[in-house]
Scaffold this motif. Structure first.
Motif, PDB file in Angstrom:
ATOM      1  N   ILE A   1     -10.095   0.878  -1.429  1.00  0.00           N
ATOM      2  CA  ILE A   1      -9.878  -0.528  -1.736  1.00  0.00           C
ATOM      3  C   ILE A   1      -9.165  -0.633  -3.085  1.00  0.00           C
ATOM      4  O   ILE A   1      -9.616  -0.059  -4.085  1.00  0.00           O
TER       5      ILE A   1
ATOM      6  N   THR B   1      -0.684  -8.655   0.834  1.00  0.00           N
ATOM      7  CA  THR B   1      -2.052  -8.469   1.332  1.00  0.00           C
ATOM      8  C   THR B   1      -2.120  -8.596   2.853  1.00  0.00           C
ATOM      9  O   THR B   1      -3.160  -8.934   3.403  1.00  0.00           O
TER      10      THR B   1
ATOM     11  N   ALA C   1      -4.905  -6.359   4.406  1.00  0.00           N
ATOM     12  CA  ALA C   1      -6.260  -6.878   4.229  1.00  0.00           C
ATOM     13  C   ALA C   1      -6.520  -8.041   5.186  1.00  0.00           C
ATOM     14  O   ALA C   1      -7.615  -8.155   5.751  1.00  0.00           O
TER      15      ALA C   1
ATOM     16  N   GLU D   1       0.801  -1.231   0.000  1.00  0.00           N
ATOM     17  CA  GLU D   1       0.000   0.000   0.000  1.00  0.00           C
ATOM     18  C   GLU D   1       0.829   1.273   0.000  1.00  0.00           C
ATOM     19  O   GLU D   1       0.303   2.362  -0.251  1.00  0.00           O
TER      20      GLU D   1
ATOM     21  N   ILE E   1      -6.139  -0.313   1.088  1.00  0.00           N
ATOM     22  CA  ILE E   1      -6.091  -1.737   1.384  1.00  0.00           C
ATOM     23  C   ILE E   1      -6.125  -2.532   0.075  1.00  0.00           C
ATOM     24  O   ILE E   1      -7.096  -2.465  -0.682  1.00  0.00           O
TER      25      ILE E   1
ATOM     26  N   ALA F   1     -15.255  -7.310   0.763  1.00  0.00           N
ATOM     27  CA  ALA F   1     -14.247  -6.367   1.268  1.00  0.00           C
ATOM     28  C   ALA F   1     -14.830  -4.965   1.385  1.00  0.00           C
ATOM     29  O   ALA F   1     -14.546  -4.242   2.354  1.00  0.00           O
TER      30      ALA F   1
ATOM     31  N   ALA G   1     -10.026  -0.071   9.515  1.00  0.00           N
ATOM     32  CA  ALA G   1      -9.866   0.278   8.104  1.00  0.00           C
ATOM     33  C   ALA G   1      -9.725   1.785   7.898  1.00  0.00           C
ATOM     34  O   ALA G   1      -9.304   2.230   6.821  1.00  0.00           O
TER      35      ALA G   1
ATOM     36  N   PHE H   1      -9.435  -7.160   7.593  1.00  0.00           N
ATOM     37  CA  PHE H   1     -10.670  -7.815   7.143  1.00  0.00           C
ATOM     38  C   PHE H   1     -10.766  -9.282   7.536  1.00  0.00           C
ATOM     39  O   PHE H   1     -11.861  -9.803   7.717  1.00  0.00           O
TER      40      PHE H   1
ATOM     41  N   VAL I   1      -6.564  -5.855  -1.906  1.00  0.00           N
ATOM     42  CA  VAL I   1      -7.237  -7.145  -1.756  1.00  0.00           C
ATOM     43  C   VAL I   1      -6.929  -7.986  -2.993  1.00  0.00           C
ATOM     44  O   VAL I   1      -7.220  -7.583  -4.113  1.00  0.00           O
TER      45      VAL I   1
END
Length: 400
Positions: free
Chosen positions: A248, A370, A373, A174, A322, A307, A317, A377, A324
């Motif tokens: 996202i 990831t 995430a 990210e 993020i 997501a 978040a 999540f 995914v």
């Protein structure tokens, strides 16, 4: 900043922009299944008919409103009133935008730079303006009229994260930004492919940063602009607002379709590619080498919709990008998965075969981390086999 409260979600209203699109339709459905009330935006009333019919069982928990041009100032002013959160998914996905410089590049004898620069507005109108101004416009509407909004989730893309390097495999997270596409956009020429233009639009729409396009004096007053978008706008106003921002970043998106399509040709860009290479009997004429070596990273559209929903509910978040992604793939991986289904799907044409197993030794030049995430999540991703099975079942049900 607070996330939306945990279930039950009755009475919490979420705006989903571009809800007649591939991803957004799944986002709307997932939210409705979770108990939210959903306000779907479409660009014309006729585009809302399919949504209204599909979600009719939810009664007054689903409504359709028309936002005819997402690039117009104030386009979302009314739509954002009275909602608790926003899922901004609407944005063009096309690889066909024109080259402002032509094939020779800027400053060539074939295309003088003074003429080439006048073509940049065409590219802006085709792809970049909808992506950037759509994002900027909805956030501005929230700033001015979204008094009840607690969180805004923006769909960006891994296209805004990665850059290409044919000499070595790369892994991105990210903290990475696709500055490369912006440099190529400015240079023009044969490197300015449709894919690069799409990546530039996603980078500009999310990062904003300030990208100045300088045009000849005679047209400068009309077209000179600084594109400022999601993160920049939020950073500049976060001390005076009561909502936060989540972005996202998915890679390629595959899986079954629930938005309105009538023929394979009317599929969205990524699913049409999947159909052409995995369901077409000759993989649309592509070579075995292409099928074994071309690919990327991916996510099932249903996992992406999940997501988006979790992005509303998870406090951690807040203020994060993020990524995914379910992992990497080559086209041959999906072809092998399709041919492994038993009993086989009843399609109108036979499946391609390619060279079974040929993708196993292929090199993947781009991967995405990831970890974030997973931490925020806890998302479990569908497999290539699951997505292939369900997508072909969808094609079978449509008589394709």
């Amino acid at each position: 900043m607070p996330a939306l409260t945990q279930p039950p979600h009755a009475g919490q209203r979420v705006l989903v922009s571009g809800a007649n699109g591939y991803v957004a339709a799944w986002v709307a459905r997932t939210l409705l299944e979770r108990g939210y009330t959903v306000r779907s935006t479409v660009r014309a009333a006729a585009k809302g008919t399919h949504l209204a019919n599909m979600f009719s069982a939810y009664g007054d928990r689903h409504e359709v409103v028309v936002v005819s041009d997402i690039t117009e100032k104030g386009a979302f002013d009314e739509a954002v009133r009275g909602v608790d959160a926003i899922e901004h998914v609407a944005s063009p996905v096309t690889l066909q935008a024109g080259d402002p410089y032509g094939e020779q590049g800027p400053g060539s004898s074939a295309v003088p730079r003074s003429q080439a620069l006048t073509r940049i507005p065409v590219l802006i109108l085709e792809l970049i303006t909808p992506a950037v101004n759509g994002t900027l416009g909805i956030l501005q509407s929230v700033l001015e009229h979204g008094t009840s909004v607690k969180r805004v989730v923006v769909t960006s893309s891994c296209a805004a994260v990665l850059h290409d390097d044919p000499t070595q495999p790369l892994e991105f997270d990210e903290g990475d930004w696709n500055e490369q596409s912006l440099e190529i956009l400015e240079e023009g020429g044969p490197r300015l492919t449709g894919l690069v233009k799409y990546r530039a639009s996603k980078t500009l729409a999310e990062k904003g940063a300030s990208y100045l396009i300088v045009l000849p004096e005679k047209s400068r007053s009309q077209w000179q602009t600084i594109l400022v978008a999601a993160w920049k706008l939020w950073e500049e106003n976060k001390d005076r607002i009561n909502w936060d921002l989540v972005v996202i970043n998915p890679p390629y998106v595959f899986g079954p379709t629930i938005h309105e399509v009538t023929t394979p040709a009317s599929l969205n860009a990524s699913t049409l590619d999947w159909y052409n290479y995995v369901a077409h009997p000759t993989s649309s004429g592509e070579t075995h080498e292409f099928l074994a070596t071309k690919g990327g990273s991916w996510i099932d559209v249903r996992d992406l919709a999940e997501a988006h929903t979790l992005a509303l509910e998870k406090e951690d978040a807040s203020a994060k990008r993020i990524i995914v992604s379910a992992g990497v793939w080559k086209w041959q991986d999906y072809i092998d998965a399709a041919n492994a289904i038993s009993p086989p799907p009843k399609l109108s044409q036979c499946l391609p075969v390619g060279v079974p197993g040929a993708a196993a030794a292929a090199m993947h030049m781009v991967r995405f981390k990831t970890d974030r995430a997973k931490q925020v999540f806890g998302l479990e991703y569908r497999t290539i086999a699951e997505t292939t099975r369900d997508t072909l079942a969808d094609f079978e049900a449509r008589g394709w």
